[in-house]
Every structure is written in structure tokens, then in C-alpha cells.
Design an enzyme around this catalytic site. Structure first.
Site, PDB file in Angstrom:
ATOM      1  N   ASP A  30      18.994  -8.882   1.317  1.00 44.94           N
ATOM      2  CA  ASP A  30      17.586  -8.482   1.202  1.00 44.94           C
ATOM      3  C   ASP A  30      17.515  -7.048   0.663  1.00 44.94           C
ATOM      4  OD1 ASP A  30      14.832  -8.569   1.559  1.00 44.94           O
ATOM      5  OD2 ASP A  30      14.939  -8.042   3.691  1.00 44.94           O
ATOM      6  N   GLU A  83      16.141  -4.670  -4.393  1.00 39.80           N
ATOM      7  CA  GLU A  83      15.430  -4.352  -5.665  1.00 39.80           C
ATOM      8  C   GLU A  83      16.028  -3.138  -6.362  1.00 39.80           C
ATOM      9  OE1 GLU A  83      13.923  -5.120  -2.750  1.00 39.80           O
ATOM     10  OE2 GLU A  83      13.604  -7.169  -3.445  1.00 39.80           O
ATOM     11  N   ASP A  86       7.730 -11.136   0.971  1.00 43.08           N
ATOM     12  CA  ASP A  86       6.844 -10.982   2.132  1.00 43.08           C
ATOM     13  C   ASP A  86       5.436 -11.479   1.851  1.00 43.08           C
ATOM     14  OD1 ASP A  86       9.065  -9.973   3.297  1.00 43.08           O
ATOM     15  OD2 ASP A  86       8.479  -7.875   3.091  1.00 43.08           O
TER      16      ASP A  86
HETATM   17  C1  GLC Z   1      12.026  -7.589   4.418  1.00 47.73           C
HETATM   18  C2  GLC Z   1      12.251  -9.056   4.083  1.00 47.73           C
HETATM   19  C3  GLC Z   1      11.951  -9.901   5.292  1.00 47.73           C
HETATM   20  C4  GLC Z   1      12.815  -9.454   6.455  1.00 47.73           C
HETATM   21  C5  GLC Z   1      12.603  -7.969   6.736  1.00 47.73           C
HETATM   22  C6  GLC Z   1      13.555  -7.433   7.798  1.00 47.73           C
HETATM   23  O1  GLC Z   1      10.684  -7.356   4.668  1.00 47.73           O
HETATM   24  O2  GLC Z   1      11.518  -9.450   2.969  1.00 47.73           O
HETATM   25  O3  GLC Z   1      12.152 -11.255   5.000  1.00 47.73           O
HETATM   26  O4  GLC Z   1      12.515 -10.199   7.591  1.00 47.73           O
HETATM   27  O5  GLC Z   1      12.791  -7.220   5.550  1.00 47.73           O
HETATM   28  O6  GLC Z   1      14.870  -7.610   7.427  1.00 47.73           O
END
Ligand code: GLC
Length: 691
Positions: free
Chosen positions: A413, A416, A492
Site C-alpha cells: 500500500d 504512489e 479509499d
Molecule cells: C490506506 C489504504 C487502506 C488501508 C490503510 C491503512 O488508506 O488505502 O486500504 O487500510 O491505508 O493501512
């Protein structure tokens, strides 16, 4: 408005290799007329004043256009294109006449009109498919290409974008961005894929701008009869894909940038997630509840709270006293665990990934040569320089312990990359990345591929550690080609009806961008869905490639059993349907790994001649799509009470639930909460398995 450069006399064009296009947001210098033609075996190289233009055939259905404003082409490098995807180029016969130079390949022809210099693509019958509307132009390091826009052309692709499926009349920026709570008009989002395909009167073509800098696309918003694209730096280098079928365009594009590898079967089952399940007892409780309630599920995700101080590759043993035992016990209950492992490394001496990475000089540098430090979940963090092979290899080794414990897959995650407390949400543009190409590039050149290289490091690392197991990686950021390494989700989203509705066009366009293994957070990430919304979302999720329920911190519980027995029964029935259909789904995904044709596909991909499925007027309220070749899905994605107007594709179609034949080209239905309209193509065989 722009003043066309055609008001200048040809003589002026000859005197100046460039001329200025006034009135735009920047002073564009247009490439002048062709002054010299050099035939190549697979195309042509043109001189236009100082500029060089190379137009070549790379296969019997792809033409490549490169323009070097100063006449010297840079080294031929691509993050996206597989070197083996361009075997021997076809030989062509270039015809040079006073007004134009042109050549044909099996699927069509390309013509360069000399003055003004316009690149044009023609079909096999010599009919114009696409033409420059004005000469290509440069402004400093930036370039732009303008094309004529017929009133009935429709555009798809560009990766992860919200809003309607048709990109026409909109502008888009390609810049991977962490965008919590994005809305219909938010752009850019997490994944950017500078590829689009068109539909017009049953005919499709595609364009891939092979450039990872910040780029932009305007499909008739700035000017009604022109569409344009360009980037802020890097090479002007694009590929044109001939159809005429949209499937052929997508097949040619995905052959160039690579296919998704076959994922393990269990990743196509139901997946349950939340930010975050902890402590260990809660994770076990979730697993037990699925089994007690007989709701099939294959995966439980652990989000960042399983880690010590949010440092990737650590375990908070306070919250998870017997982590390895938990993975083993869940495995015995038939669950795989997927762990989040974000790319940022906590800046802390004594923490192995930091110490090792620092000793090996593995981290991205700031402009002054020091290691760049930015704040993310663990606080001050450093970032592996994934553009270096040796760093990717090192990153891969960090997975050894988790993999040996039996962890099923990994979630990359924030890649970007997201950096907190900065207005631009990412790292400074002048940060330095050392690359395998032997050149150091600023972040501005690398930003859009950084997440892809992170996912690549994970995927390749897992394969190296366990060569006989198909890895599963989930990434949030991506660029063209990232499908080779990871599945993805749309970041999100929000627990609203509108987000349920936006899921379909977003996932369809990802598939049309060569990124087929995708899903959205079922139930929505931000906020808590009302019962009906979660039920509808679990129903529709059956017919999306990655089927994962996920929500953020502080929201209400979002597992299928919340909201009482009536909702639970409906949700169980649909999750069971997913499992019954797994042979059909697995087969469809296997086909995708070879063809690039996504499981979740717009109806026009199969029926390009039926204009109902892509003309603007009809698609505004068209939420239906195909799941594989043989299932038509017509979801209820709004709270509105109006009946669904469902267009039935040509041929015979049958109601999946009743077996009844559908009469006529369309049906009107008002599906009850427990009913998702699904139709089956006559003559199809839908392989299913017992629960
Ligand atoms: C970001 C991700 C989400 C995750 C969060 C905590 O917002 O997009 O899916 O739960 O980080 O890791």
C-alpha cells in the site's frame, strides 16, 4: 482558443523549424513541415527542420511514433514494454510523394502529410481513422499532440479513474496520488495507465503514450472537436493499435506490456479485511465466525496494526503473542492470511530493514545527496530505491520469514508513494533515483512507476523465495505493465450508493487498460454502509475479479453477518454463488493471462456493432456489463425506485435464476433486495462446482 499555425505561410515554416502556437496555456513551438525523408526497412525517418520523426511498424497491427525535437533520439527505454514483445519488425514499402509519405501494414496504413506535418492512420480500405489536428508541438521539456475528434468517438481506459465509463468530454492527469475519500470528479487517483481505446461505429483503435512523466489527456473538453495528449517531460513516443475490433486492440496492447500471471485459486474466493483486525484473539474470532456461520471465505487481511510501531516486517507481539501459531491455526481452518507490508522503512537504528538498507545504500536520495526522509505511518521513514535491481532483490529477501511461516500473500500500500505532511502528498520532485539504466533520474521521471517497481520487487522476491508457488501481491499504485506483478483495488472509496455505482465503470476501465485483476473495497472504506448498501455490494462483488470486504478504523463492523439474519442470509447466498461459479471464474482468469481480455468487460467488447452499449446517450444510465463472455450482469446500484432498463445483447439470452428465455432486445425489472439480475448467453456452458 488557439490560433492555428496554418495562418503562417509555408515559407515561414521553412525558415523556422518551429513556429509558435499562441493562446494556449503555454507557448507551444510546433514542428514545421517535412524537409527530408529517409526510408527504413520498417518505416520512415523524417526531418522537419531540426526535429526528427521516426514512424515505424512494430508488428502487423502496431505503429510507433517517436519525435526528437533536437533531432537526436534518446536511448530507447521503457518501464512498460516487455523487450520480448517486439520481435522482428515487419518490412514495409514506403511511398514518398510530394504531399505525403506513407506505408501499409496488414491492419491499416500510416500517412504523414508533409505540410503542415500531420500523422494520420487509415484502415485497410484507406478510410481515415485518426489524424493530427495540428502539428506536434514542444514547450521546453513538455510536448503535446492534437487529434481530430469526430462527434461520435468514445474513449476508454487510462487506468484508475472515477466517473462515467466514457472518457469523452473530460480531461485527465496521470500522476499516482493517495486520495482518501475520492469522489466522482477527483483526478488523478492511485493508478495511471496512459493507454486508451476508442469506439466509433463499431470500429476501435488504441493509443499508448509510453511516458511515465506527469501526462494529461483531454478528450474534447478544452476544444470541442479536438482531443489531445502530452507529457511534461520525457520522450514523445506513442504506439497506435489498429482494430477494428476493440478486443484486438486490447490484445495487441497487452501483448506489448504483459499479462497478469495466473493467481492462486484461493485469491478468487471471498476475502475479509479491515483496518485493522487486532489483537490476535479478534482475528481468530473473525475466522471462527465465518466457519460457524457457514459463510465461505478464503482470506483474512492484517492491516498495519499487526506491526510494531507500524514498521514493515515486524510483529507487535503484545497484540499478537503467537503470530506464527495463528497463521498455522487459520491455515488449518482453510484461511490464508495476507499481510500488509508498505514500502516505507521506519528510520530507526536497530531495526534490521533500516540498518541493512542504509549499509547497502538502498534508499532514495534527496537532491543534496542525503537519504530522503518523509513521514508515513511509522513516522520518519526512508524509501527503498525500487528502480535498482539490487534494491529490488534486497527488498525481496525481507519476505523470507513471513513466507516460511505460511503467510499467503502480501499487500503493498501507500506506494504512489504517499508521504504525509506535504501538500503534494508525495516526495519532492527533485529526489534522485538511481536506475538500472545507469542514469540517475529525478522523481518527476519515476513517480508514476515507483509503485509498480515496488510491486515488482515483492512479486519477484516471493518467486525467488518460493519458486514453485504463484505469488499474490496487492498493490495500490500502478503504471502500464504493473499487472505483471500484482492485483489492485481502487483505494479509499466511501460507503455510499454513488461509490457502489462508480465501482463498475472504474473496474471496467482498468480492465480496458490491461489491468484485469482488480476489485473495490466491498461495503466502502470510509464510513459505515447502511444494511441494504452492504447487501447490494456483496451481491455485485461476486461479479468482480477481486472480492474483498474492507473498511477503515473506527467504522461499524462490516463482516457479512452484521445487520441481522435476513441480510446475512442474502449475503451468504451470494458468497456461495461466487464459490459455485469458481470454475467459470478461474477459467476466465486463465484466459485473461493469455489474451489480456478481462473477466469484467463492457458489453461493447463482445458486441462492438451494437451501438447501444457505447453511445453516450445510452451509457449514462447503463450499469450492466459482462462477466466473462457468457454472463450479463445488471446491478441495482442506486437507491432510486425506477425499474432497471436492461439492454440485452444480440442473440438468445436466458435468466440465470429462472432459466427463462428473455424476449426482445431489452427488459424492465425491479429487482428485490435479494435479487441481482444475471443473464446467460444462449449456447454457453457455465462450469460450476458444488458448494
Ligand atoms: C490506506 C489504504 C487502506 C488501508 C490503510 C491503512 O488508506 O488505502 O486500504 O487500510 O491505508 O493501512
Amino acid at each position: 482558443m488557439m490560433i492555428s499555425n496554418q495562418r503562417f505561410s509555408p515559407l515561414l515554416f521553412l525558415l523556422f523549424s518551429f513556429c509558435t502556437v499562441f493562446g494556449s496555456d503555454r507557448p507551444w513551438q510546433s514542428v514545421g513541415p517535412v524537409t527530408q525523408v529517409k526510408k527504413l526497412s520498417n518505416g520512415v525517418e523524417l526531418q522537419a527542420g531540426k526535429a526528427a520523426i521516426r514512424v515505424t511498424a512494430t508488428s502487423d497491427s502496431i505503429i510507433r511514433v517517436r519525435v526528437a525535437p533536437g533531432g537526436v533520439f534518446p536511448a530507447d527505454r521503457s518501464w512498460a514494454i516487455l523487450p520480448e514483445a517486439l520481435p522482428e519488425a515487419p518490412r514495409v514499402n514506403v511511398v514518398d510523394s510530394p504531399r505525403a509519405v506513407e506505408f501499409s501494414i496488414a491492419s491499416g496504413a500510416v500517412r504523414v502529410q508533409k505540410s503542415p506535418l500531420h500523422v494520420q492512420f487509415l484502415d485497410v480500405a484507406g478510410k481515415l481513422l485518426e489524424s493530427d489536428a495540428r502539428p506536434i508541438a514542444f514547450s521546453g521539456a513538455a510536448f503535446r499532440i492534437w487529434k481530430q475528434l469526430p462527434t461520435d468517438e468514445h474513449f476508454y481506459g487510462l487506468g484508475d479513474k472515477a466517473g462515467p465509463i466514457d472518457r469523452r468530454n473530460e480531461t485527465f492527469t496521470m500522476w499516482n496520488t493517495d486520495m482518501y475519500g475520492w469522489q466522482e470528479s477527483t483526478d488523478p487517483l492511485y493508478k495511471d495507465i496512459p493507454f486508451f481505446l476508442t469506439m466509433r461505429k463499431g470500429i476501435s483503435y488504441g493509443v499508448f503514450l509510453d511516458n511515465a512523466y506527469r501526462s494529461s489527456f483531454d478528450f474534447g473538453r478544452g476544444e470541442r472537436d479536438i482531443y489531445s495528449f502530452g507529457a511534461e517531460g520525457g520522450e514523445l513516443n506513442y504506439y497506435f493499435f489498429f482494430g477494428p475490433e476493440p478486443k484486438k486492440v486490447l490484445q495487441s496492447y497487452t501483448a506489448l506490456v504483459g499479462h497478469v500471471p495466473l493467481p492462486p485459486l484461493w485469491t478468487l474466493g471471498f476475502q475479509q479485511s479491515r483496518y485493522s483486525y487486532f489483537p490476535e484473539s479478534r482475528v481468530r474470532e473473525i475466522a471462527n465466525t465465518f466457519r460457524e456461520r457457514n459463510i465461505p471465505a478464503d482470506v483474512i487481511y492484517l492491516d498495519i496494526d499487526y506491526q510494531k510501531d507500524y514498521a514493515p516486517f515486524t510483529i507487535d507481539t503484545g497484540k499478537f503473542p503467537n503470530f506464527q501459531g495463528m497463521i498455522r491455526d487459520l491455515g488449518q481452518q482453510g484461511f490464508k492470511v495476507i499481510l500488509i507490508t508498505d514500502l516505507h522503512i521506519k528510520k530507526q537504528t536497530g531495526y534490521k530493514p533500516y540498518d541493512e538498507g542504509l549499509a547497502q545504500d538502498n534508499f532514495v536520495k534527496a537532491a543534496d545527496g542525503s537519504v530522503f526522509v518523509g513521514k508515513v505511518w511509522p513516522g520518519d521513514s526512508v524509501f527503498p530505491d525500487f528502480t535498482l535491481e539490487r534494491v529490488r532483490r534486497w527488498w525481496g529477501t525481507l519476505y523470507r520469514d513471513f513466507l516460511d511461516m505460511g503467510v499467503g500473500g502480501f499487500w503493498n500500500d501507500m506506494n504512489e508513494p504517499a508521504v504525509f505532511e506535504r501538500a503534494d502528498k508525495t516526495m519532492p520532485l527533485d529526489n534522485r533515483h538511481r536506475t538500472d539504466w545507469g542514469v540517475t533520474l529525478p522523481h518527476t521521471a519515476v513517480h508514476n512507476v515507483f509503485g509498480m517497481e515496488n510491486a515488482r520487487a515483492t512479486y519477484e522476491g516471493l518467486l525467488r523465495l518460493h519458486p514453485n508457488e504463484r505469488p499474490f501481491v496487492l498493490t495500490r499504485a500502478a503504471y502500464a505493465g504493473a499487472q505483471r506483478y500484482a492485483a489492485s483495488w481502487t483505494g479509499d472509496n466511501t460507503s455510499s450508493w454513488n461509490h457502489l455505482r462508480m465501482m463498475t465503470p472504474n473496474l471496467l476501465n482498468l480492465g480496458l487498460s490491461g489491468y484485469p485483476l482488480v476489485g473495490a473495497d466491498i461495503g466502502g472504506f470510509a464510513g459505515s454502509p447502511p444494511p441494504d448498501l452492504l447487501t447490494r455490494w456483496i451481491e455485485l462483488g461476486v461479479f468482480t475479479p477481486i472480492y474483498r470486504d474492507h473498511t477503515t478504523k473506527g467504522t461499524a463492523d462490516q463482516e457479512p453477518w452484521v445487520h441481522g439474519p435476513e441480510h446475512e442470509a442474502i449475503r451468504r447466498r451470494y458468497i456461495e454463488l461466487r464459490y459455485r461459479l469458481l470454475p467459470y471464474i478461474y477459467t476466465g482468469v486463465e484466459q485473461t493471462t493469455r489474451t489480456g481480455i478481462p473477466l469484467m468487460r463492457p458489453v461493447f467488447l463482445e458486441y462492438p456493432q451494437d451501438e447501444r452499449f457505447y453511445t453516450e446517450q445510452d451509457t449514462a444510465f447503463l450499469d450492466e456489463y459482462l462477466f466473462g463472455r457468457d454472463l450479463l450482469i445488471a446491478p441495482r446500484v442506486t437507491e432510486m425506485l425506477d425499474p432497471l432498463q436492461i439492454n440485452i445483447p444480440p442473440g438468445s439470452w436466458y435468466d440465470y435464476w429462472t432459466g427463462e428465455k428473455v424476449q426482445g432486445g431489452s427488459v424492465k425489472l425491479t429487482p428485490a433486495l435479494d435479487s441481482l439480475p444475471v443473464f446467460v448467453r444462449g449456447g454457453a456452458i457455465i462450469p460450476q462446482q458444488p458448494l
